[in-house]
Design a protein around this motif. Structure first.
Motif, short mmCIF file in Angstrom:
data_model
loop_
_atom_site.label_atom_id
_atom_site.label_comp_id
_atom_site.label_asym_id
_atom_site.label_seq_id
_atom_site.Cartn_x
_atom_site.Cartn_y
_atom_site.Cartn_z
N GLY A 182 4.41 -3.87 10.19
CA GLY A 182 3.01 -4.37 9.70
C GLY A 182 2.16 -3.44 9.34
O GLY A 182 1.47 -3.35 8.45
N LEU A 183 1.91 -2.31 10.15
CA LEU A 183 0.81 -1.19 9.92
C LEU A 183 1.02 -0.37 8.64
O LEU A 183 0.41 -0.31 7.96
CB LEU A 183 0.85 -0.18 11.19
N ILE A 210 2.98 -1.44 5.81
CA ILE A 210 2.86 -2.32 4.59
C ILE A 210 1.27 -2.62 4.25
O ILE A 210 0.76 -2.44 3.23
CB ILE A 210 3.49 -3.49 4.85
N ARG A 211 0.41 -2.82 5.58
CA ARG A 211 -0.86 -3.05 5.43
C ARG A 211 -1.65 -1.81 4.81
O ARG A 211 -2.52 -1.76 3.98
CB ARG A 211 -1.43 -3.30 6.72
N PHE A 220 -0.83 -1.51 1.17
CA PHE A 220 -1.85 -2.46 0.33
C PHE A 220 -3.39 -1.76 0.45
O PHE A 220 -3.86 -1.94 -0.67
CB PHE A 220 -2.08 -3.97 1.18
N LYS A 221 -3.79 -1.26 1.47
CA LYS A 221 -5.42 -0.69 1.58
C LYS A 221 -5.39 0.35 0.67
O LYS A 221 -6.21 0.45 0.21
CB LYS A 221 -5.45 -0.52 2.89
N ARG A 265 1.73 -1.76 -5.92
CA ARG A 265 2.02 -2.97 -5.21
C ARG A 265 3.10 -3.63 -5.84
O ARG A 265 3.85 -4.23 -4.86
CB ARG A 265 0.71 -3.81 -5.33
N ASP A 276 8.81 -10.71 9.29
CA ASP A 276 7.70 -9.91 9.37
C ASP A 276 7.23 -9.53 7.91
O ASP A 276 6.01 -9.69 7.52
CB ASP A 276 7.75 -8.61 10.12
N LEU A 332 3.75 -10.42 5.80
CA LEU A 332 2.76 -9.63 5.27
C LEU A 332 2.78 -10.07 3.68
O LEU A 332 1.41 -9.92 3.22
CB LEU A 332 3.33 -8.13 5.45
N LEU A 358 0.58 -12.89 2.21
CA LEU A 358 -0.91 -12.69 2.10
C LEU A 358 -1.22 -12.40 0.53
O LEU A 358 -2.31 -12.97 -0.04
CB LEU A 358 -1.30 -11.67 3.09
N GLU A 359 -0.35 -11.77 0.01
CA GLU A 359 -0.69 -11.49 -1.50
C GLU A 359 0.30 -12.30 -2.43
O GLU A 359 0.54 -11.82 -3.63
CB GLU A 359 -0.51 -9.87 -1.80
#
Length: 1312
Positions: free
Chosen positions: A44-45, A47-48, A51-52, A65, A88, A92, A95-96
C-alpha cells in the motif's frame, strides 16, 4: 530505496519525491515492486507513494502510472503472488481504475488482460472483491452505451462480463438488473449495445434460491418476474422483456415469437390508423410516439437475433412460423427481423430463399386477385408487399443498422434473380421501365427501389445503370466522395455492351461537370478505346465522345432544355456554363471532334453511330456547327459526283468493301446524307431566328459558305436522282438480287443505299418546299423512283412465294412523318390546296406515308425509341405520337374502309383505312406499354373534337376512354349491319382488338364498364357471322370483361349448351334440343374456336378455385392452431366454401354438356380431358360436394372416353382406307401419345376421387360408383370391330387380286 520513496512521500513538499522517482530507471522501479510483492510485503505505502509522485498533469507522471498499471497486471497474472497481495494491489489500482479502463477502451486496445486481472484480484468470497466487480460492471455498461467505443471492443467487453455473471452473488445481480430496468424506463439506453448482457443477468438471477425484497424474501425466479412487471407498468416501453425471458430458456419458442410479432404488428397498425385519424379535426395523442416505437422495435430485434445466435432452433421456428401465411406475415417488423437474422451465416441462404419465394408469391397472388372479381369478393386484398418492404427501408433510419445490410442484399438478389437475363454477346432484352406487368418484373422493380431508397441513407453499390442514374441525381455528393470507384469502373467500358456503356455514361455525366479528375480519366479511357482492335470498344468510344460534346457547351451556344440533366441545387452549386468553363470547353470539344474524324475511316457500324449522334450534338452545342458541317461536307464530297451532267450523282462503288470472297457495307451513305440534311435544316432554321453580333460576322460568312455548298449539293442530288434510271445503278429488273452470290449481295446493298437516298431527299424537299408545287412534284418524282425499286426488291425477295409487303427500314424521321401525315390528311388551308393536291393524287404515296408511320410506331413499341433525330427524346416522341394518332383516327372515322374499297377496287394491297386502323391498334398498345402514366394526357391530346385544353384536366381516363370506345363500337356495328357479303373480317378483328385494348383503361366499377360489357354481350348474342377469327376475338373480349365484373360460369354454361346444340350428341340416336343463347356460336365457329375458348376459361376458373382451396386450407390450419376455441375456426370459411361449391356446380353442368357433345378429334378432345382431370383433382380436395358429380359427371366421362376411342378405332377403316394408310406414320405417334397421357390421367383422377368417397358413407351410399375399366369388355363393340377388320382384310385381298386380273367384276364383290 523503498524507505526513501515512502519517507519523501510523507513530506509536505513533492519536489524531493519527484526528483527521486525521476532518477530511478523503469527497470529498477519494476524490480523494486516485484521484490516487495513476491516477499509478501504490504504494497500500500509503496504504490500510493508512486501515485503521489506521478501526477497526471505531467507527461512523465502519466507514463510512470501506465508503467505501474502494466507491471502490476502482469504480476497478478503471473501466479507468483499470494492472493492477499494480489487483492491489495488490485484494490489500490481500482482507485485509479475507471480512468484506466476508459482510456484503454477508447483507444481500442485489447481489454482481455485488464478485465481478467481485475476479476482475479476481486474474488466473490470477499466483500471488497464483490464491490470491485460491481464497480467494473457498472462502468463497463456506461462505456458501452456511450457510443465512444468500436463495435469489436464492445463485443469483447460484454463477452468477458457474461463469463463471470453467474459468479456474482444474488444481491449484486439484483442491483445490476434494477440498474437495467431503471435505464430502460428512463430512456438512457441509447444504442442498446449493452443489452446483450441483460438476458444473462436475468438468467443468473433466476437461478438464485432466495433474495431480499423489501421486508421479506423472494426466490430468484419471483424476483425476476417482479422486475418484468415493473417494466410492464411503463407506458412508453412495450412488453418485450417478459417474452425475452423465455428466449434464453428451452421451450415455448413458438408462443413467444407469436406474442412478440403480434404485439408489434398491432402497434404498427395503431400508428397507421392514428396517422389517418390525424388528418381529421379531432387529433388524438399517439399512444406511442413513432420514433420511440421504432427504437424499441430495433432493440427487440437485436435481442431476438442474439437469442437465435445462441439457439438455432429458435431461428428455424421463426422461419417456419412466417411461412404459415406469407401474405399476412410480410409486414415491416417481420421483414426487419428476418433481414437481421440473415446476418447469421447459418440462416443466410434459408432467409434469402424464403424472402424471394414470399415476395414473388405475393405478387402472383395480387395478380390473381386483381384479374378476377370472383376472387376479390371472397378474399380481401392484403397490403402491397412493395409498400411493406419500402416502409421497412424508411424505418431503418431509426438506428436499425443491423437491417441495412440485409436490405441491400435483398435488393441485389431481387434484381439478379428476376431482372432481364443477358442473351448472346451480352445483349439484354429490352424491358419496359414504365409498367412492369409480370410478377418477375415487379420483383425486379422492387429490388431497384429498395437499393435507391437505401442508398439515400447508407450508400450501397448500385447494380444497374438506371439505378445508378437515379442515385447520381438524388445523392451526387456521396458519389463524388467515392469518385475513385467510379473512375475504376471506367476502365471496364471497353468490355461492356454498347447499351450498357451509353446508360452508364449518360448517368454519370452530371458528375463529369464538377469533377475534373473523373472527366480526365474518362477521356483517357475513351482515347485508348478508339484505337482498340475490338469493334464494340471503338463504338463505345464514339458514344462516350458524343456524350461529352453534348454536355460541355461552348460559349455562345443556345440553351437547350435537353442539354442539362438536373442535379439538386442544394447538393451541388456549380455554374457549369460560366464564361471560364465555356471558353475551356471550346478547346476541349474541338479536340474531341478531331478524334471523332478518325472514325470516318472505320467500319460502317462506327460511322453509323457517329452520324446518328451529330445532329443531337449540334442542337445542344450550336457553336460547334461550323466544325460539324465542314466535317460532314468533306465526307459527303467523297461519294458525290461533282459533274452536273453525269448520272448517277453518287459513287456507290466506294460504299462497299470486299474481304476475301465476302462483300460488306463500308459507308452507310443514306445515313450520312440523312445526318447532313437534318443538321443543315436545323442550322438554317437557327440562322433565321438568330441575331448575330458584329464580332461574329467573319465566322458567319464561313458558315454561310458551308451552308450554301450543302444546299447546292442537295438540290443537285434531287434533280439528278429523279433523272437517273434504275439501269444507271444497275438495279433494274434484270439485276441479280440473290443473297447466295457476291453480285446479288452487292446489288442488295446498293438498292438499300439508293432507297435510303431517295427517302432522305424526300424529307429534304418537303422541309424546304414552303408548300411549293414544284418542290412537291420533285418529291413525288423521288417517290416514284423509290417505289419502283421497292417493288423490284419485293418481287425478287418473294420469288417462288407471294410477294412480300413488308416495308424496308425507313430513314424518315418520326417528326417528319407526323408533319407529312398532318399535311396530307388534315391540312385544309386554301393557299396550300393546289400544291398538296400533287401529293394527295398518288394513292401509293398516301399508303407509303401511313406504312412508314406504322413502322415507326412498331419500333417505338418494341424498343422505346425510333430512328432519326428526336427519336431518343421521350417527350418529343410522345408529342409526335399524339399528332400521328389524331391524323389516323380522323382519317379512319372520316372515310370508312367500305367506301374506300368501292372506289379503288383495282388497287392492290391494303387500303389506307385499314393501314390507319392497324396503326391505331399499335399506338394504343404502345401507349399502354410505354407511356402508362400518361394515358389521360394521350387520350385528351388525340381527341379530334377536343378544342379547349382546360377540359382535358377535368375529364377522367374512364370517361375519355369510353368516348373513343363508342367511336369504334359504331364502326363495328356498321360492319355487322352491312351483311355478310360486305363484311370485312380483318377490319372487324382489328376493331375488336382495339376495343379490347381500350377497355383495359375502364374502371371495372364504373357505369361505362358495365355499358361496355352489356354491349359486348349483345353483339355476341345477335351476331350470326360464320367467321371463326372474328368469333375468337369477340368471345375473348367478352371473357376479359366478364371476369372483371363477375364470374363467367353462367355464360360458360350457356355457351356449352350452344356448342352441344350445334355439334350434336355422341349418341347418334339422341336428338339435341336446339338452343342459341349466343348467335356468334354456330356450326362453323362451335369447334374448335368456341370450344377451345370456353375450355380455356374453364381452366382459368379451376385454377382460381384451386388457389382458393389452397389458401383456405392454410387459413384453417393457422386458425386451428392459433385459436383456443375450435368452433371459431369453422365460422369464417363458410362464404368461401359456398362460393366454391356454386362455381364448381355450374362448371360441372357445363362440362356435362361438353361430355355429351360430338367434338371433333384433336385439340378440343385433348383439352377437355385435361380440364376434366383438373376438375377431379380439385374435387378430391373438396369432397363435400359429391352428389352432382357422381350422378352427372362421372358416368358421362366414361361414355365420352368410349366415344373418343371408338372414333380413333373407326378412323382406321372405311372407304378412305388408302388415304388413312398414307397418314398412319405421322398420326399413329400423336394418337398413341394422347391415349397414353390424357385418358389414363383422367381415369386415375376419377378413381382417386372415388377412393375418398368411400370414407363419406352417408353421402356415397346414394351414389353408384363407376365400373372398373380394367375388366370391362363391350361385347357388341368388340364384335363390330372384328367384323369391320375382317371386311377390310377381304377388301384388301380383292383389290390386290384385281390389279393382277384387271377384272371389273371383282370390285363389285368387295362390299360387306
Amino acid at each position: 530505496m523503498e524507505e526513501k520513496i515512502v519517507m519523501l512521500a510523507g513530506g509536505e513538499k513533492l519536489d524531493g519525491l519527484l526528483q527521486c522517482l525521476k532518477g530511478i530507471k523503469d527497470k529498477e522501479l519494476s524490480s523494486l515492486i516485484t521484490r516487495n510483492a513476491v516477499k509478501g510485503k504490504d504494497m500500500g505505502l509503496l504504490i500510493r507513494a508512486i501515485f503521489k509522485g506521478s501526477p497526471c498533469s505531467q507527461s512523465e507522471g502519466v507514463r510512470r502510472r501506465l508503467l505501474l498499471y502494466k507491471h502490476c497486471i502482469q504480476l497478478c497474472e503471473s501466479g507468483d503472488l499470494q492472493l492477499e497481495v494480489v487483492s491489495d494491489i488490485i484494490g489500490l489500482l481500482m482507485l485509479e481504475l475507471s480512468s484506466l479502463i476508459t482510456r484503454n477502451a477508447v483507444k481500442g486496445k485489447d481489454m482481455g488482460l485488464l478485465i481478467r486481472a481485475i476479476f482475479k484480484g476481486s474474488p466473490c468470497s470477499q466483500s471488497e472483491g464483490v464491490r470491485r466487480r460491481l464497480l467494473l460492471y457498472k462502468h463497463c455498461i456506461q462505456l458501452c452505451e456511450s457510443g465512444d467505443l468500436q463495435l469489436e471492443v464492445v463485443s469483447d467487453i460484454i463477452g468477458l462480463l457474461m463469463l463471470e455473471t453467474h459468479q456474482l452473488p444474488g444481491p449484486t445481480l439484483a442491483e445490476l438488473a434494477t440498474l437495467y430496468v431503471d435505464a430502460i424506463k428512463g430512456g438512457s439506453i441509447t444504442n442498446g449495445k449493452s443489452l446483450e448482457l441483460f438476458p444473462t443477468v436475468l438468467t443468473a438471477l433466476a437461478s438464485k434460491e432466495t433474495l431480499a425484497y423489501g421486508k421479506g424474501q423472494l426466490s430468484g425466479e419471483e424476483y425476476k418476474k417482479q422486475l418484468i412487471n415493473s417494466l410492464c407498468s411503463s407506458r412508453d416501453v412495450p412488453v418485450t422483456v417478459e417474452e425475452l425471458q423465455f428466449v434464453v430458456e428451452k421451450g415455448c419458442k413458438k408462443n413467444v415469437l407469436e406474442g412478440i410479432i403480434a404485439y408489434f404488428n398491432e402497434q404498427d397498425q395503431c400508428q397507421k390508423e392514428e396517422q389517418k385519424d390525424s388528418e381529421s379535426m379531432d387529433v388524438e395523442v399517439a399512444s406511442v410516439p413513432q420514433d420511440q416505437l421504432r427504437h424499441v422495435e430495433g432493440t427487440v430485434i437485436l435481442h431476438l437475433v442474439f437469442a437465435i445466435k445462441l439457439d438455432h432452433e429458435l431461428g428455424r421456428e421463426l422461419v417456419k412460423y412466417l411461412k404459415g401465411e406469407v401474405g399476412k406475415m410480410l409486414c415491416p417488423f417481420n421483414i426487419a427481423l428476418v433481414l437481421s437474422m440473415a446476418r447469421i451465416h447459418r440462416f443466410e441462404e434459408q432467409v434469402s430463399d424464403f424472402l424471394k419465394t414470399a415476395i414473388i408469391k405475393c405478387f402472383r397472388d395480387s395478380q390473381i386477385q386483381q384479374g378476377s372479381k370472383f376472387i376479390q369478393e371472397l378474399v380481401p386484398l392484403h397490403c402491397s408487399v412493395s409498400d411493406m418492404i419500402m416502409e421497412t427501408v424508411k424505418n431503418s433510419v431509426f438506428g436499425w443498422d443491423h437491417v441495412t445490410q440485409g436490405l441491400v442484399e435483398l435488393g441485389l438478389m431481387l434484381m439478379d434473380s428476376f431482372g432481364p437475363k443477358p442473351g448472346p454477346f451480352g445483349k439484354v432484352a429490352e424491358s419496359n421501365h414504365n409498367a412492369p406487368k409480370t410478377p418477375a418484373q415487379q420483383a425486379c422493380r422492387l429490388g431497384a427501389q429498395i437499393l435507391l431508397e437505401t442508398f439515400k441513407y447508407f450508400s450501397p453499390s448500385p447494380p444497374a445503370t438506371d439505378l445508378f442514374s437515379d442515385i447520381v441525381v438524388s445523392a451526387p455528393m456521396i458519389l463524388l466522395d467515392s469518385s475513385s470507384k467510379v473512375i475504376e469502373a471506367f476502365d471496364h467500358l471497353s468490355y461492356l455492351p454498347l447499351s450498357t456503356v451509353q446508360g452508364l455514361l449518360k448517368a454519370v455525366q452530371p458528375l463529369l461537370k464538377v469533377s475534373m479528375s473523373m472527366k480526365d480519366s474518362l477521356i483517357l479511357v475513351l482515347r485508348k478505346a478508339m484505337f482498340s482492335s475490338q469493334l464494340d470498344a471503338r463504338k463505345s468510344a464514339v458514344a462516350g465522345f458524343l456524350l461529352l460534346l453534348k454536355n460541355f457547351k461552348v460559349l455562345g451556344s443556345l440553351a437547350s432544355s435537353q442539354a442539362s440533366q438536373s442535379v439538386s441545387a442544394s447538393q451541388i452549386q456549380v455554374d457549369v456554363h460560366s464564361r471560364y468553363n465555356s471558353a475551356a470547353n471550346e478547346t476541349f470539344c474541338l479536340e474531341i471532334l478531331g478524334s471523332l474524324r478518325r472514325c470516318l475511316s472505320q467500319q460502317a457500324d462506327v460511322r453509323l453511330l457517329l452520324y446518328e449522334g451529330f445532329h443531337d450534338v449540334l442542337r445542344r452545342n450550336s457553336q460547334l456547327a461550323s466544325s460539324i458541317l465542314q466535317t460532314l461536307l468533306s465526307q459527303l464530297k467523297r461519294y458525290y459526283e461533282p459533274e452536273q451532267d453525269l448520272l448517277p450523282p453518287v459513287k456507290l462503288e466506294g460504299c462497299i468493301t470486299a474481304q476475301g470472297d465476302q462483300i460488306f457495307l463500308q459507308e452507310p451513305l443514306a445515313h450520312l446524307l440523312s445526318c447532313v440534311v437534318h443538321c443543315f435544316l436545323w442550322y438554317r432554321e437557327l440562322q433565321r431566328h438568330n441575331i448575330h453580333d458584329e464580332e461574329e460576322e467573319e465566322e458567319e460568312e464561313e458558315e454561310g459558305g458551308i451552308q450554301e455548298d450543302l444546299e447546292n449539293i442537295l438540290d443537285s442530288l434531287t434533280r439528278r436522282m429523279i433523272k437517273s434510271e434504275l439501269e444507271d445503278f444497275e438495279l433494274d429488273k434484270s439485276a441479280d438480287f440473290s443473297l447466295s452470290s457476291n453480285v446479288g449481295v452487292k446489288n442488295n446493298i446498293y438498292a438499300v443505299l439508293v432507297m435510303g437516298v431517295y427517302e432522305v431527299l424526300m424529307e429534304f424537299n418537303f422541309s424546304c418546299a414552303s408548300y411549293s408545287k414544284n418542290r412537291f412534284e420533285d418529291l413525288l418524282g423521288l417517290f416514284h423512283r423509290y417505289h419502283k425499286l421497292s417493288e423490284i426488291l419485293k418481287e425478287k425477295s418473294g420469288k417462288g412465294k407471294s410477294p412480300s409487303s413488308k416495308l424496308a427500314r425507313s430513314l424518315l424521321s418520326v417528326g417528319f412523318v407526323s408533319t407529312l401525315l398532318t399535311a396530307l390528311f388534315r391540312d385544309s388551308t386554301q393557299s396550300r390546296e393546289d400544291s398538296l393536291s400533287v401529293l394527295r393524287s398518288s394513292t401509293e404515296f398516301l399508303r407509303y406515308a401511313v406504312s412508314v408511320a406504322l413502322q415507326k410506331i412498331q419500333q417505338l413499341e418494341e424498343t422505346g425509341h425510333t430512328d432519326g433525330p428526336e427519336g431518343q427524346n421521350p417527350e418529343k416522341t410522345f408529342r409526335h405520337l399524339c399528332e400521328i394518332t389524331r391524323v389516323l383516327l380522323w382519317r379512319y372515322t372520316s372515310i370508312p374502309s367500305a367506301v374506300e374499297e368501292s372506289g379503288n377496287k383495282k388497287e392492290k394491297g391494303k387500303t389506307i383505312s385499314m393501314l390507319c386502323l392497324e396503326g391505331l391498334l399499335r399506338i394504343f398498345s404502345a401507349v399502354q406499354h410505354r407511356y402508362h402514366s400518361r394515358v389521360q394526357q394521350f387520350l385528351c391530346a388525340v381527341d379530334v373534337s377536343e378544342e379547349e385544353d382546360n377540359q382535358a384536366e377535368t375529364v377522367s381516363v374512364t370517361e375519355k376512354t369510353a368516348f373513343h370506345i363508342r367511336q369504334f363500337q359504331r364502326s363495328l356495328v356498321n360492319q355487322l349491319s352491312g351483311g355478310e357479303d360486305d363484311f370485312n373480317s380483318k377490319e372487324a378483328q382489328i376493331v375488336v382488338n382495339i376495343l379490347s385494348v381500350l377497355s383495359r383503361q375502364l374502371e371495372p366499377s364504373s357505369p361505362q364498364f358495365v355499358e361496355m360489357l352489356s354491349w359486348t354481350v349483345k353483339i355476341c348474342k345477335e351476331s350470326k357471322l360464320e367467321d371463326p377469327q372474328f368469333c375468337k376475338g369477340l368471345m375473348s373480349l367478352l371473357f376479359s370483361l366478364h371476369v372483371l365484373y363477375k364470374s363467367p360460369v353462367s355464360v360458360l354454361r350457356e355457351l356449352t349448351q350452344d356448342i352441344h346444340s350445334h355439334l350434336g350428341d355422341i349418341d347418334q340416336d339422341v336428338e339435341v334440343e336446339k338452343q342459341s343463347h349466343f348467335a356468334i356460336v354456330n356450326a362453323k365457329t362451335a369447334a374448335p374456336t368456341a370450344t377451345l375458348l370456353v375450355l380455356s376459361q374453364v381452366g382459368r376458373i379451376l385454377d382460381e378455385v384451386d388457389w382458393l382451396i389452397t389458401k383456405q386450407k392454410a387459413q384453417l390450419s393457422s386458425d386451428k392452431i392459433a385459436s383456443d376455441k375450435p368452433s371459431q375456426a369453422g365460422v369464417q370459411p363458410e362464404p368461401v366454401e359456398k362460393a366454391l361449391i356454386l362455381q364448381l356446380g355450374t362448371l360441372l353442368t357445363g362440362l356435362h354438356e361438353l361430355l355429351q357433345t360430338c367434338l371433333p378429334p384433336g385439340g378440343c378432345v385433348d383439352t377437355l380431358l385435361r380440364e376434366l382431370t383438373k376438375m377431379y383433382t380439385i374435387l378430391t380436395s373438396l369432397v363435400k360436394y359429391v352428389k352432382l358429380s357422381g350422378s352427372h359427371l362421372t358416368p358421362q366421362c366414361y361414355a365420352f372416353i368410349t366415344y373418343v376411342q371408338r372414333d380413333d378405332l373407326s378412323s382406321g377403316g372405311g372407304e378412305k382406307k388408302k388415304k388413312r394408310r398414307e397418314e398412319a406414320t405421322t398420326a399413329a405417334s400423336a394418337k398413341m401419345l394422347r391415349e397414353t397421357k390424357a385418358i389414363p390421367n383422367l381415369i386415375f383422377s376419377i378413381e382417386q376421387y372415388e377412393k375418398f368417397l368411400i370414407h363419406l358413407s352417408k353421402k356415397s351410399k346414394h351414389m353408384k360408383l363407376s365400373t372398373s375399366r380394367d375388366f370391362r369388355i363391350n361385347r357388341a363393340s368388340l364384335e363390330a370391330a372384328l367384323q369391320e377388320q375382317e371386311g377390310a382384310e377381304n377388301e384388301s385381298q380383292q383389290v390386290s387380286g384385281s390389279s393382277c386380273t384387271n377384272s371389273p367384276g371383282l370390285h363389285e364383290s368387295t362390299g360387306v
